[in-house]
Design an enzyme around this catalytic site. Structure first.
Site, PDB file in Angstrom:
ATOM      1  N   HIS A 189       0.866  -1.179   0.000  1.00 27.34           N
ATOM      2  CA  HIS A 189       0.000   0.000   0.000  1.00 27.34           C
ATOM      3  C   HIS A 189       0.898   1.222   0.000  1.00 27.34           C
ATOM      4  CE1 HIS A 189       0.968  -0.600   4.212  1.00 27.34           C
ATOM      5  NE2 HIS A 189       0.409   0.549   4.556  1.00 27.34           N
ATOM      6  N   HIS A 194       1.150   3.917   1.971  1.00 28.75           N
ATOM      7  CA  HIS A 194       1.573   4.647   3.163  1.00 28.75           C
ATOM      8  C   HIS A 194       3.065   4.953   3.074  1.00 28.75           C
ATOM      9  CE1 HIS A 194      -1.723   3.910   6.441  1.00 28.75           C
ATOM     10  NE2 HIS A 194      -1.748   5.143   5.993  1.00 28.75           N
ATOM     11  N   ASP A 206       5.522   4.959   5.199  1.00 29.12           N
ATOM     12  CA  ASP A 206       6.540   4.075   5.785  1.00 29.12           C
ATOM     13  C   ASP A 206       6.859   2.886   4.866  1.00 29.12           C
ATOM     14  OD1 ASP A 206       3.870   3.421   6.653  1.00 29.12           O
ATOM     15  OD2 ASP A 206       4.667   1.983   8.095  1.00 29.12           O
ATOM     16  N   HIS A 207       5.944   2.544   3.969  1.00 28.16           N
ATOM     17  CA  HIS A 207       6.162   1.401   3.068  1.00 28.16           C
ATOM     18  C   HIS A 207       6.749   1.811   1.713  1.00 28.16           C
ATOM     19  CE1 HIS A 207       3.945  -1.547   5.610  1.00 28.16           C
ATOM     20  NE2 HIS A 207       3.610  -0.385   6.169  1.00 28.16           N
ATOM     21  N   HIS A 263      -7.390  -1.611   5.553  1.00 28.94           N
ATOM     22  CA  HIS A 263      -6.353  -0.857   6.275  1.00 28.94           C
ATOM     23  C   HIS A 263      -6.804   0.583   6.430  1.00 28.94           C
ATOM     24  CE1 HIS A 263      -2.556   0.200   7.879  1.00 28.94           C
ATOM     25  NE2 HIS A 263      -2.065   0.776   6.804  1.00 28.94           N
ATOM     26  N   ASP A 285       0.066  -4.039   5.788  1.00 30.67           N
ATOM     27  CA  ASP A 285      -0.643  -3.488   6.951  1.00 30.67           C
ATOM     28  C   ASP A 285      -2.122  -3.805   6.807  1.00 30.67           C
ATOM     29  OD1 ASP A 285       1.752  -2.451   7.715  1.00 30.67           O
ATOM     30  OD2 ASP A 285       1.140  -0.347   7.651  1.00 30.67           O
ATOM     31  N   HIS A 312       6.859  -5.400  11.362  1.00 28.74           N
ATOM     32  CA  HIS A 312       6.152  -4.120  11.504  1.00 28.74           C
ATOM     33  C   HIS A 312       5.683  -4.014  12.959  1.00 28.74           C
ATOM     34  CE1 HIS A 312       3.163  -0.936  10.612  1.00 28.74           C
ATOM     35  NE2 HIS A 312       3.779  -0.765   9.473  1.00 28.74           N
TER      36      HIS A 312
HETATM   37 ZN    ZN Z   1      -0.029   1.358   6.503  1.00 27.96          ZN
HETATM   38 ZN    ZN Z   2       3.022   0.562   8.008  1.00 25.34          ZN
END
Ligand code: ZN
Ligand code: ZN
Length: 300
Positions: free
Chosen positions: A86, A88, A90-91, A176, A199, A267
């Protein structure tokens, strides 16, 4: 050393012998980065690799991805394919690092990247942001090879998204939070099966996808230490976590029903919880099988 030493020894022997690995070589899970948005020394942003022979399939590209790949003794000049769970930050913070640095380190073919709708625009914006870098590295004394396109983007829908040379990757949609698109992936290859959750809050589709797999790599937060946070809006933090992520106890229930051969926690949103607290949560959820806390560089 965690994981399956026999497989790791076989891989290292093959590498030492200098032979190119074949599809007979086992699929090995490498935890490239086990973090989440909070920066932590020695922990890179979310990224998991599945290595099948000489091919490296990378799932997510968190912050520090190129250093993390190097630390994990994986190629820095481009992976076989990237799969994004996805969008986001952080990814995907490592996406420019992966695209641009792998090229500077010798990648000569477009990087295949699979992921949700929006990945094409994100990639185009990254290339636009670094347009001058791309230009001067080609035109200047570095004489870098121009690659067009730099990235071959595949915006995916649930189903089989990759099937080549004995490796199949299947995506399922997972819930998510408010994100419109988030995927978990299952990888089948060389007689092994791996599921990577990305996530997600508890997902029946993910649970079905994980039935009897060799390795389930799943996100987790510690239920024991989840509290409202002392900040404006912080009273909603437990509700947010409940709607967006999967607790250790919930994950224990998922694993008890899907029965992976090994459950790997990644994670890790600890909020101060220790390894034993997280593992106790998984046990409270009902899973009695093998479960481990993931660390960067671990192989399974
Ligand atoms: Zn996420
Ligand atoms: Zn994450």
């Amino acid at each position: 050393m965690p994981g399956r030493p026999n497989r790791i020894v076989m891989l290292l022997l093959a590498l030492a012998a200098g032979r190119s690995l074949s599809a007979q070589d086992s699929a090995i899970v490498v935890l490239v980065g086990t973090g989440f948005p909070r920066p932590q020394p020695g922990v890179s942003g979310p990224a998991t690799a599945v290595v099948v022979g000489s091919r490296v399939f990378l799932f997510d590209a968190g912050a520090g991805i190129q250093s993390a790949l190097s630390a994990a003794r994986l190629p820095i000049n481009g992976v076989t394919a990237l799969f994004v769970t996805h969008l986001h930050s952080d990814h995907t913070l490592g996406l420019p690092d992966l695209i641009l640095d792998s090229w500077v380190m010798g990648r000569r073919t477009p990087l295949p990247a699979y992921g949700p709708p929006g990945l094409r625009a994100m990639t185009a914006h990254i290339l636009a942001a670094w347009a001058e870098d791309l230009r001067v590295r080609v035109a200047g004394l570095e004489h870098e090879t121009p690659i067009t396109p730099q990235v071959r983007v595949h915006e995916i829908a649930p189903g089989i998204v990759y099937d080549s040379g004995g490796v199949r990757v299947t995506a399922v949609a997972v819930p998510h939070g408010a994100l419109r698109h988030a995927f978990a992936y299952r990888i089948d290859g060389s007689g092994r099966s791996v599921v990577i959750s990305g996530d997600t809050r508890p997902s029946p589709a993910l649970e079905r996808l994980s039935a009897g797999v060799d390795v389930l790599v799943h996100e987790v937060y510690a239920s024991e230490t989840l509290r409202p946070e002392p900040r404006p809006g912080g009273e909603d933090w437990p509700r947010y976590m409940h709607e967006v992520h999967t607790s250790d106890v919930e994950l224990g229930g998922i694993a008890a029903r899907s029965r992976p051969r090994i459950l790997v926690l990644t994670h890790l949103i600890r909020m101060g919880a220790s390894d034993s607290t997280l593992l106790a949560g998984v046990r409270r959820g009902g899973f009695t099988g093998r479960v481990v806390i993931g660390h960067d560089g671990d192989r399974y």
